[in-house]
Design an enzyme around this catalytic site. Structure first.
Site: not given
Lengths: 290, 152
Positions: B13, B19, B36
């Site tokens: 990711t 995040c 995520h």
């Protein structure tokens, strides 16, 4: 601070903006502008026309019928997106070159500016009418143009700046730029804005987006809107490069922008979704978009 | 959100910002999963959490456990190795912009409901991280522009 002479030379060599981009920005700055005015500029520019039609007919837009007139296309894309396309076309040297000084890949500055533009426009809606959302969008697109010229003189300084900042010994990346190069990306950006004869509000945003309290009072709310939009882009993983997150939030934003935690979260969701749609309509779907 | 048990594969990711990447590894079933997480609570937009449960901490945890189960992991509880990466912080005394911190806390709260907690975490700071997880070794590699990479 004064801009060192070699950097001044680089700024003087920045290509001028296209007539279409300049005219579109001035139309968008008028709150009473119409779709017809925007369409007229697009129609007089064949390359921009091609781009607007390509984007509106891209799968990301999800329109069933093919759009073949500029007026209809602009009514779907909105003026903001047309300004973005015009700037992306004529200033691709600014937005699309890899910025090695920021350890930033090709296109990263454009993506960061696009996300900032969308988020700034949404944040401007919480300013009680003091910052125009459409102007906030254009200002967001342009806020970091200084980085395009700062990249080369920064050389390999970013790593050192990051190392010092990570130890908590550097206020922010702007201070690091000033120490390493003798100027910083807001100051260089302002010089490019003058070189391009950009209007006052856009210049103020470019100059003060990391120190909004220093902006002229009449534009201060607008500058705060882009200041927050910039943070939202970085928090959403769309920063420029090594400098991402290494800036300070001006806590006085709440005197200008009345946004709650829940409202901010909605902005993050909506801006993220719109950003993906625009990127996909411009470039097609990509690995990171899946 | 992704999961795999195919040897030689890795999950990645990019650019987490505030995040948080929630990673689950089951050494018994030899599978890994990662999601995520963008925001702490799905109540902000229930319709979107139906379509994208991974966006919100409270819906991401059960959704990721579901992905692991599909790959043969019934290891809910202490046997599951959990790691958290990301959650970069913005200093804001109003707490409005402290989403990185709130994301990490919300994930931990959601994990506790299943009697689980992270074994390791690399969260906070002014660092936007990218992360990859290797299904064979379970190694979690973190990169961030301007810094040398590291492992968790």
């Amino acid at each position: 601070m004064a801009i060192p002479p070699d950097i001044k030379d680089s700024i003087a060599k920045v290509k001028p903006l296209s007539q279409s981009a300049v005219r579109l920005m001035s139309i968008m700055a008028d709150p009473d502008h119409t779709v017809a005015q925007i369409a007229a500029v697009v129609e007089s520019d064949p390359i921009l026309t091609g781009n607007v039609l390509r984007v509106v007919n891209s799968p990301a837009f999800g329109l069933r019928a093919k759009i073949s007139t500029v007026a209809r296309a602009v009514s779907y894309t909105g003026g903001n997106m047309v300004v973005g396309l015009a700037l992306h076309l004529c200033a691709s040297g600014i937005f699309n070159n890899p910025l090695d000084g920021y350890e930033s890949q090709r296109g990263s500055l454009w993506r960061h500016c696009l996300f900032t533009a969308i988020a700034s426009r949404e944040i401007a809606r919480f300013s009680g009418g003091k910052a125009d959302p459409e102007v906030a969008y254009t200002a967001g697109l342009l806020h970091d143009i200084g980085k395009a010229v700062m990249s080369a003189p920064l050389g390999d300084s970013a790593r050192k700046i990051v190392a010092i900042a990570d130890k908590g010994e550097m206020r922010d990346f702007v201070a690091g730029e000033a120490k390493a190069v003798g100027t910083d990306h807001p100051e260089v950006g302002e010089a490019i804005a003058m070189h391009w004869s950009l209007p006052g509000p856009l210049r103020e945003v470019i100059r003060h987006h990391h120190a909004p309290s220093k902006a002229k009072e009449e534009y201060r709310t607008l500058v705060y809107a882009v200041h927050l939009g910039d943070f939202i882009a970085m928090m959403s993983g769309t920063g420029t490069g090594a400098d991402t997150m290494l800036y300070l939030l001006d806590h006085d934003y709440r005197n200008f922008i009345d946004v709650s935690a829940a409202e901010l979260e909605k902005v993050i969701l909506d801006a993220g979704q719109e950003y993906q749609q625009v990127v996909e309509s411009m470039f097609g779907s990509e690995e990171e978009m899946q | 959100m992704g999961a795999t048990r195919t040897p030689g594969q890795e999950l990645r990711t990019l650019a987490l910002g505030s995040c948080v990447a929630l990673i689950m590894m089951d050494p018994k079933a030899r599978c890994i999963a990662m999601v995520h997480v963008v925001l702490p609570e799905s109540s902000i937009d229930p319709a979107r959490s139906q379509k994208k449960p991974g966006h919100f901490a409270d819906t991401a945890v059960p959704a990721l456990l579901g992905e692991m189960k599909k790959l043969g992991s019934d290891n809910v509880g202490k046997g599951m190795i959990i790691k958290l990466v990301g959650g970069a912080n913005v200093m804001d005394p109003n707490n409005t912009f402290n989403i990185g911190k709130r994301n990490a806390l919300a994930i931990k709260k959601a994990l506790w409901k299943f009697g689980m907690g992270p074994r390791a975490e690399d969260i906070g700071g002014r660092i936007s991280r990218s992360v990859s997880v290797d299904v064979d070794t379970g190694k979690v590699k973190i990169t961030s522009p301007g810094r040398d990479g590291w492992e968790l």
